[in-house]
Design a protein around this motif. Structure first.
Motif, PDB file in Angstrom:
ATOM      1  N   ILE A 240       0.881  -1.087   0.121  1.00  0.00           N
ATOM      2  CA  ILE A 240       0.231   0.051  -0.227  1.00  0.00           C
ATOM      3  C   ILE A 240       1.202   0.899  -0.070  1.00  0.00           C
ATOM      4  O   ILE A 240       1.405   1.176   1.114  1.00  0.00           O
ATOM      5  CB  ILE A 240      -0.478   0.585   1.418  1.00  0.00           C
ATOM      6  CG1 ILE A 240      -1.125  -1.156   1.355  1.00  0.00           C
ATOM      7  CG2 ILE A 240      -1.541   0.824   1.525  1.00  0.00           C
ATOM      8  CD1 ILE A 240      -2.198  -1.089   2.432  1.00  0.00           C
ATOM      9  N   VAL A 241       0.274   1.934  -0.971  1.00  0.00           N
ATOM     10  CA  VAL A 241       1.459   3.229  -0.876  1.00  0.00           C
ATOM     11  C   VAL A 241       0.641   4.615   0.091  1.00  0.00           C
ATOM     12  O   VAL A 241      -0.495   4.477  -0.306  1.00  0.00           O
ATOM     13  CB  VAL A 241       1.511   3.607  -2.387  1.00  0.00           C
ATOM     14  CG1 VAL A 241       2.255   5.078  -2.170  1.00  0.00           C
ATOM     15  CG2 VAL A 241       2.269   3.028  -3.323  1.00  0.00           C
ATOM     16  N   ILE A 242       1.266   4.545   1.284  1.00  0.00           N
ATOM     17  CA  ILE A 242       0.990   5.679   2.055  1.00  0.00           C
ATOM     18  C   ILE A 242       1.645   7.228   1.501  1.00  0.00           C
ATOM     19  O   ILE A 242       0.428   8.109   2.087  1.00  0.00           O
ATOM     20  CB  ILE A 242       1.915   5.482   3.342  1.00  0.00           C
ATOM     21  CG1 ILE A 242       1.472   3.907   3.961  1.00  0.00           C
ATOM     22  CG2 ILE A 242       1.351   6.336   4.421  1.00  0.00           C
ATOM     23  CD1 ILE A 242       2.575   3.680   5.324  1.00  0.00           C
ATOM     24  N   HIS A 243       2.564   7.389   1.253  1.00  0.00           N
ATOM     25  CA  HIS A 243       2.581   8.393   0.994  1.00  0.00           C
ATOM     26  C   HIS A 243       3.934   8.281  -0.476  1.00  0.00           C
ATOM     27  O   HIS A 243       4.750   7.804  -0.508  1.00  0.00           O
ATOM     28  CB  HIS A 243       3.331   9.313   1.938  1.00  0.00           C
ATOM     29  CG  HIS A 243       3.529  10.460   1.331  1.00  0.00           C
ATOM     30  ND1 HIS A 243       3.657  11.791   2.231  1.00  0.00           N
ATOM     31  CD2 HIS A 243       5.101  11.220   0.557  1.00  0.00           C
ATOM     32  CE1 HIS A 243       3.365  12.736   1.733  1.00  0.00           C
ATOM     33  NE2 HIS A 243       4.990  12.818   1.426  1.00  0.00           N
ATOM     34  N   LYS A 244       2.985   9.588  -1.572  1.00  0.00           N
ATOM     35  CA  LYS A 244       4.248   9.280  -2.646  1.00  0.00           C
ATOM     36  C   LYS A 244       4.152  10.743  -2.966  1.00  0.00           C
ATOM     37  O   LYS A 244       3.342  10.917  -3.570  1.00  0.00           O
ATOM     38  CB  LYS A 244       3.569   8.145  -3.571  1.00  0.00           C
ATOM     39  CG  LYS A 244       4.654   8.149  -4.717  1.00  0.00           C
ATOM     40  CD  LYS A 244       4.403   6.887  -6.103  1.00  0.00           C
ATOM     41  CE  LYS A 244       5.032   6.679  -6.833  1.00  0.00           C
ATOM     42  NZ  LYS A 244       5.076   5.487  -7.785  1.00  0.00           N
ATOM     43  N   LEU A 245       5.662  11.350  -2.950  1.00  0.00           N
ATOM     44  CA  LEU A 245       5.765  12.332  -3.637  1.00  0.00           C
ATOM     45  C   LEU A 245       7.291  11.979  -4.484  1.00  0.00           C
ATOM     46  O   LEU A 245       7.574  11.242  -4.650  1.00  0.00           O
ATOM     47  CB  LEU A 245       6.370  12.940  -3.017  1.00  0.00           C
ATOM     48  CG  LEU A 245       4.839  14.088  -2.003  1.00  0.00           C
ATOM     49  CD1 LEU A 245       4.681  15.307  -1.264  1.00  0.00           C
ATOM     50  CD2 LEU A 245       3.998  14.857  -3.086  1.00  0.00           C
ATOM     51  N   ASN A 246       7.672  13.148  -5.462  1.00  0.00           N
ATOM     52  CA  ASN A 246       8.765  12.527  -6.363  1.00  0.00           C
ATOM     53  C   ASN A 246      10.118  12.716  -5.068  1.00  0.00           C
ATOM     54  O   ASN A 246      10.828  12.385  -5.323  1.00  0.00           O
ATOM     55  CB  ASN A 246       8.991  14.521  -6.677  1.00  0.00           C
ATOM     56  CG  ASN A 246       7.559  14.685  -7.559  1.00  0.00           C
ATOM     57  OD1 ASN A 246       7.238  13.986  -8.178  1.00  0.00           O
ATOM     58  ND2 ASN A 246       7.619  15.926  -8.071  1.00  0.00           N
ATOM     59  N   ASN A 251       5.842   3.037   2.016  1.00  0.00           N
ATOM     60  CA  ASN A 251       4.995   1.673   1.398  1.00  0.00           C
ATOM     61  C   ASN A 251       4.906   1.058   2.709  1.00  0.00           C
ATOM     62  O   ASN A 251       5.505   0.787   3.551  1.00  0.00           O
ATOM     63  CB  ASN A 251       5.535   1.318   0.302  1.00  0.00           C
ATOM     64  CG  ASN A 251       5.321   1.785  -0.810  1.00  0.00           C
ATOM     65  OD1 ASN A 251       5.087   2.992  -1.183  1.00  0.00           O
ATOM     66  ND2 ASN A 251       6.564   1.627  -2.179  1.00  0.00           N
ATOM     67  N   ALA A 252       3.063   0.342   2.565  1.00  0.00           N
ATOM     68  CA  ALA A 252       3.437   0.064   4.191  1.00  0.00           C
ATOM     69  C   ALA A 252       3.428  -1.812   3.072  1.00  0.00           C
ATOM     70  O   ALA A 252       2.595  -1.988   2.194  1.00  0.00           O
ATOM     71  CB  ALA A 252       2.277  -0.067   4.105  1.00  0.00           C
ATOM     72  N   HIS A 253       3.655  -2.471   3.396  1.00  0.00           N
ATOM     73  CA  HIS A 253       3.274  -4.073   3.014  1.00  0.00           C
ATOM     74  C   HIS A 253       2.557  -4.641   3.729  1.00  0.00           C
ATOM     75  O   HIS A 253       3.502  -4.711   5.568  1.00  0.00           O
ATOM     76  CB  HIS A 253       5.041  -4.179   2.600  1.00  0.00           C
ATOM     77  CG  HIS A 253       5.763  -3.830   1.864  1.00  0.00           C
ATOM     78  ND1 HIS A 253       5.494  -3.883   0.412  1.00  0.00           N
ATOM     79  CD2 HIS A 253       7.198  -2.824   2.304  1.00  0.00           C
ATOM     80  CE1 HIS A 253       6.753  -2.920  -0.299  1.00  0.00           C
ATOM     81  NE2 HIS A 253       6.964  -2.254   0.665  1.00  0.00           N
ATOM     82  N   ILE A 254       2.360  -5.492   3.585  1.00  0.00           N
ATOM     83  CA  ILE A 254       1.536  -6.169   4.870  1.00  0.00           C
ATOM     84  C   ILE A 254       1.834  -7.842   3.762  1.00  0.00           C
ATOM     85  O   ILE A 254       1.002  -7.780   2.815  1.00  0.00           O
ATOM     86  CB  ILE A 254      -0.033  -6.053   4.932  1.00  0.00           C
ATOM     87  CG1 ILE A 254      -0.945  -5.864   3.479  1.00  0.00           C
ATOM     88  CG2 ILE A 254      -0.808  -4.742   5.315  1.00  0.00           C
ATOM     89  CD1 ILE A 254      -2.861  -5.682   3.801  1.00  0.00           C
ATOM     90  N   PHE A 255       1.926  -8.388   4.581  1.00  0.00           N
ATOM     91  CA  PHE A 255       2.186 -10.263   4.621  1.00  0.00           C
ATOM     92  C   PHE A 255       1.925 -10.941   5.573  1.00  0.00           C
ATOM     93  O   PHE A 255       1.945 -11.281   6.109  1.00  0.00           O
ATOM     94  CB  PHE A 255       4.127 -10.491   4.308  1.00  0.00           C
ATOM     95  CG  PHE A 255       4.926  -9.598   5.105  1.00  0.00           C
ATOM     96  CD1 PHE A 255       4.761  -7.927   5.628  1.00  0.00           C
ATOM     97  CD2 PHE A 255       5.571 -10.796   5.812  1.00  0.00           C
ATOM     98  CE1 PHE A 255       6.547  -8.042   6.527  1.00  0.00           C
ATOM     99  CE2 PHE A 255       6.891 -10.542   6.869  1.00  0.00           C
ATOM    100  CZ  PHE A 255       6.097  -8.957   7.023  1.00  0.00           C
ATOM    101  N   THR A 256       1.671 -12.203   4.911  1.00  0.00           N
ATOM    102  CA  THR A 256       1.845 -13.651   5.482  1.00  0.00           C
ATOM    103  C   THR A 256       2.508 -14.751   5.350  1.00  0.00           C
ATOM    104  O   THR A 256       2.850 -15.285   4.049  1.00  0.00           O
ATOM    105  CB  THR A 256       0.269 -13.724   6.209  1.00  0.00           C
ATOM    106  OG1 THR A 256      -0.411 -14.712   7.201  1.00  0.00           O
ATOM    107  CG2 THR A 256      -0.863 -13.832   4.548  1.00  0.00           C
TER     108      THR A 256
END
Lengths: 793, 185
Positions: A240-246, A251-256
């Protein structure tokens, strides 16, 4: 490859169970794996939703907190005071009230005025862009990375009542947050911040794993990805992109862990595997026991069947395994079958050795008995007697077969009683019997035989009918007249034949009769071939018409020149043909041959009428008139071109029928002649009613005519008698001129005999006919003194 | 007066230089009323030393305040009560807020002499003084970009009517409150 029944039952069972087990295990493994995958993917998407929702809630909370803060009059007053310490204390105060990690105040131009961080952050001014957004939107919810920590922040204007500063409050995106997420979603979470210079920070609930999935580069972050940790554990993850600027990106990664999820199902899979193996074993045992239960009785039945095929019909009591109704039924059937076979075999055996009707031994048994007698060294002599019931067929004809059978039974009992030892009598065929006398022919046999005959010829009373019995006996004695059962049986039969032929009650076999018998057998078999192969030839003997002195008729006589035995007299083989049923064939052959010859002769201008002999059998044959009609048509002959000669005895066998047949020939226009006249006891009235044209006086009266007064009287009166009832008279056997003259003088119409010509082949006859000069034979009675002739003889 | 786009700007206050007000007694009492939760008038130009009365025409309380350096104060106004007037002794702008009602915004502009007039709805204002007597001219408007009372005298044309363009901030937007996801970027 042949399988035993056991394995035929067992193998499909095991294959079925094995296949089922494998299919179940396979599908369970596949389904669980699929399900796990699906569930985990679902949980990742759910996790993403939860995360986003959580972020939104945190954002709302931040905004709410900020709004409360910036609306606080005291806070506004503190900011408006422009005193840094006052402002800081206000911030601290507020941070204690709320649970935020970061508070900052920026001047209206974006420069940092105050913050709650211990270390003053570098480059933490608000950008003009952010300020513009805040002005436009009334606030800004975003993320910031300050001193390598990411914060979710809300920036709001501080209005008193116009904007006097920018207030920022934020919560850290840190391990605690990740742990909270993990608690909620049961998923591991990583936060990775990076800028174009590289990684800024990494936060993870499983820090040691993240190195495997650290790089976001080149991955489609919206897709679920698989990756393996350093220790080969399989994971799936969603980003999941939390914040993206130049400048930077969070990014958040959720995994299992898939591996761990699979591991949860491992006990279940082992359980199913265990159950399957257990089922396989149990079923195998069950199948084994079923196949045993089925095959055990079968093996028993196989044993019984083998016993039966070996001829052992004893009931095997040893078998007691009666477990199912089918097996019991089968066993009972087997026993019934066993008994049935035993019964039938003994019956068949009895039938094989006994005559069904009378219960007497049959040929087979009497033959074995004779053989055993011969083999028995104590036997010195015995006589085999063949017995025939004369005229038995007439008994059948007259009283019916039931009476005939009863007659035979009574006769058999009578015969059985005659012999001291049972089994010494046998029935060979319908009216042929055998009995054995323990003596030879030399002394007492004739006497014994006559005793037997006398005993057998007593009338038999059936249904109040007295039936006369007449028997013929033929005897052959061991060892003089045969030393095998076959020989003795055959030779006693030959002797019986002789007795029948000569109408004697008893006949003994005489040496050589056997050879004659064998010859007859051979002739019978060769005659058939001879007819087929045209080995038979027709000879022709002319008859001279004394009125015209011409050859008006010619008699066709059959000749058989056997390739080994030479000339066979017709008397020898005609009888054989009659007794062996070949007479119709032979007659047809003769008629065909004669018709062809007559047709040939007509073309050569040989105009003698051809006479053909018919036997008594031929008269019984109804198809003959139509056969002759067809033959005449085929060869373009007239009925007057042929004539038929029938012996007197043939006619007298069955006068009514004979007259009927003769009438039908007559109706065709064929002339008929009675052959061998004078030997058959015909009466005048019969003679008168017969549709014949001619009488042929038997040659026995003619051969010695010149010297025998009796013959002269008979012949002369026969001629007169014949003429008186309108018949032509022919004399055959004319061998002397004297006989000729006598016959001519008595008015005989035609003559036939060696004096005129012997029978000759067809070509010779044609030649003879052409050269025939009546003058050679023309001796008129006027020129001869017949009386003197007679006196000379 | 027009803005950068040439649109007429009403209600701006135009001030021309002149002698200082020496006696405050002669100045009338200025009134900044609160009607329907709004400062009335929105802009109130006064001279230094002039007294301003803050009556409350609403039937709710107000808590008016100013953090402006010109005159920081706060007065709690009860309904239909009249507190003692305040005297504004230094020139400058005073931004008025209400601690109870955030949306209330009012301005008091304090001049220490000269003459001021508020533009009408057409954005025009007229002074009787001849141009040559005017040394400085400033315009004040709440949305003025550069909120300084810069002398705009040179912008006057020779004729009796001059049009002066002023640079305004866009008027502040009313932000309606939305929950979840607001500002989220």
């Amino acid at each position: 490859m042949k399988l035993t029944l056991k394995s035929q039952i067992l193998i499909p069972f095991l294959v079925l169970i094995f296949t089922t087990s494998v299919a179940i295990i396979g599908s369970v493994f596949f389904a669980t794996k699929n399900n796990i995958n699906l569930q985990l993917k679902e949980s990742l998407y759910t996790g993403k939703n939860v995360f986003e929702r959580l972020m939104a809630i945190r954002g709302d909370q931040l905004i709410d907190s900020s709004e409360v803060m910036v609306s606080d009059f005291g806070f506004k007053a503190a900011i408006a005071s422009s005193d840094k310490n006052t402002i800081l204390s206000a911030l601290d105060n507020y941070q204690q009230r709320t649970d935020v990690d970061l508070m900052m105040i920026h001047n209206i131009d974006g420069s940092l005025l105050a913050n709650t961080l211990n270390n003053d952050p570098q480059d933490s001014s608000l950008s003009q862009k952010d300020i513009k957004t805040i002005k436009k939107e009334g606030g800004l919810l975003t993320t910031m990375v300050i001193n390598s920590t990411a914060y979710q922040v809300a920036i709001l204007p501080v209005k008193a009542p116009t904007t006097i500063a920018w207030a920022t409050i934020g919560v850290a995106i840190n391990t605690a947050f990740a742990e909270e997420l993990k608690k909620l979603t049961n998923l591991d979470v990583s936060f990775i911040g990076s800028n174009n210079k590289g990684e800024l920070f990494t936060i993870s609930t499983l820090p040691e794993i993240m190195s495997a999935d650290a790089s976001d580069n080149g991955n489609d972050l919206t897709e679920i990805r698989h990756f393996y940790s350093d220790n080969k554990e399989e994971f799936i993850s969603l980003s999941i992109v939390i914040h993206k600027l130049n400048d930077y990106q969070i990014n958040a990664h959720i995994f299992t862990s898939l591996t761990k999820a699979y591991a949860q199902y491992t006990p279940l899979q082992w359980q199913i595997l265990g159950i399957s193996i257990l089922a396989l074993l149990t079923s195998a045992l069950g199948a084994l026991s079923i196949s045993k239960n089925v095959t055990k009785p079968i093996a028993f039945f196989v044993k019984i069947a083998k016993q039966i095929s070996d001829g052992d019909y004893t009931d095997d009591k040893a078998h007691k395994q009666r477990n199912t109704t089918e097996i019991i039924t089968l066993e009972n059937s087997f026993k019934k079958m066993q008994k049935g076979i035993a019964d039938r075999e003994s019956k068949i055996l009895h039938q094989a050795y006994h005559d069904t009707l009378t219960g007497l031994p049959n040929r087979t048994q009497i033959k074995e008995y004779i053989t055993s007698l011969i083999e028995d060294s104590s036997t010195t002599e015995f006589t085999v007697i063949s017995i025939n019931i004369a005229g038995f067929s007439q008994i059948n004809d007259a009283f019916g077969f039931d009476v005939g059978d009863d007659f035979l039974k009574t006769f058999s009992k009578r015969l059985e009683k005659l012999t001291s030892t049972p089994g010494l009598s046998a029935r060979l065929s319908a009216d042929n019997f055998i009995t054995i006398l323990p003596t030879t022919c030399t002394d007492s046999v004739p006497k014994s035989a006559h005793t037997i005959q006398a005993a057998l010829e007593k009338n038999i009373n059936l249904s109040n009918i007295d039936i006369a019995v007449s028997v013929r006996l033929g005897a052959a004695s061991y060892p003089e007249q045969g030393d095998t059962a076959e020989q003795l049986l055959r030779r006693s039969g030959i002797a019986l034949n002789v007795a029948e032929t000569y109408n004697r009650s008893l006949s003994f076999y005489e040496t050589g009769e056997d050879q004659q018998y064998m010859k007859r057998i051979r002739l019978i078999s060769d005659l058939g071939d001879a007819i087929k192969n045209n080995d038979l030839v027709m000879f022709y003997q002319p008859k001279i018409d004394l009125h015209s002195q011409s050859i008006s008729q010619v008699e066709a006589l059959i000749r058989w020149i056997h390739k080994d035995l030479g000339f066979i007299p017709p008397d020898d083989f005609i009888g054989l043909a009659e007794s062996s049923g070949m007479m119709p064939d032979l007659t047809r052959w003769v008629l065909s041959s004669v018709a062809a010859q007559a047709s040939e002769w007509r073309k050569q201008n040989v105009n003698a009428v051809v006479a053909v002999n018919l036997s008594a059998h031929d008269l019984a044959h109804d198809g003959l008139p139509s056969f002759i009609t067809e033959l005449l048509r085929e060869h373009s002959l007239n009925a007057s071109d042929i004539m038929l000669e029938i012996t007197e005895s043939a006619v007298m066998d069955n006068p009514e029928h004979a007259i009927e047949v003769l009438e039908s020939f007559k109706a065709l226009g064929i002339d008929l002649s009675i052959d061998d006249f004078g030997t058959g006891y015909s009466s005048l009235s019969q003679l008168k009613s017969m549709p014949v044209d001619e009488l042929k006086i038997d040659k026995s009266f003619i051969l010695n005519l010149p010297s025998n007064k009796d013959d002269q009287i008979i012949v002369q009166s026969t001629i007169q008698l014949g003429h008186n009832i309108g018949l032509r008279i022919v004399a055959e056997g004319v061998e002397t001129i004297e006989a000729w003259h006598l016959l001519e003088q008595w008015g005989c119409d035609k003559l036939q005999g060696y004096f005129i010509s012997k029978p000759m082949p067809a070509e010779d006859f044609a030649q003879w006919y052409a050269q025939y000069d009546p003058a050679e034979h023309c001796i008129t009675p006027a020129n001869k003194n017949v009386e003197s002739l007679l006196g000379n003889s | 007066m027009v803005d950068a786009k040439g649109t007429t700007v009403p209600a701006a206050i135009v001030h021309i230089s002149g002698p200082k007000v020496l006696t405050t007694d002669s100045l009338p009492m200025a009134v900044m009323d609160q009607v329907d939760r709004e400062y009335t008038p929105h802009l109130l130009p006064i001279y230094t030393g002039q007294q301003v009365s803050f009556p409350n025409s609403d039937n709710v309380r107000h808590h008016i305040y100013s953090f402006s350096k010109t005159k920081p104060f706060e007065i709690k106004l009860y309904a239909n009560t009249l507190p003692p007037p305040l005297t504004f002794s230094s020139p400058g702008e005073v931004i008025l807020g209400c601690n109870i009602h955030d949306s209330m915004l009012g301005y008091i502009i304090v001049y220490d002499g000269g003459k001021f007039k508020q533009a009408n709805s057409k954005g025009s204002v007229s002074f009787d003084e001849p141009q040559e007597q005017i040394s400085t001219l400033t315009i004040w408007h709440p949305d003025l970009k550069n909120r300084s009372l810069t002398n705009l005298r040179p912008k006057l044309s020779g004729s009796s009517v001059s049009t002066i363009a002023i640079d305004l901030n866009p008027p502040p937007v009313k932000i309606s409150k939305k929950k979840s996801g607001r500002f989220y970027k």
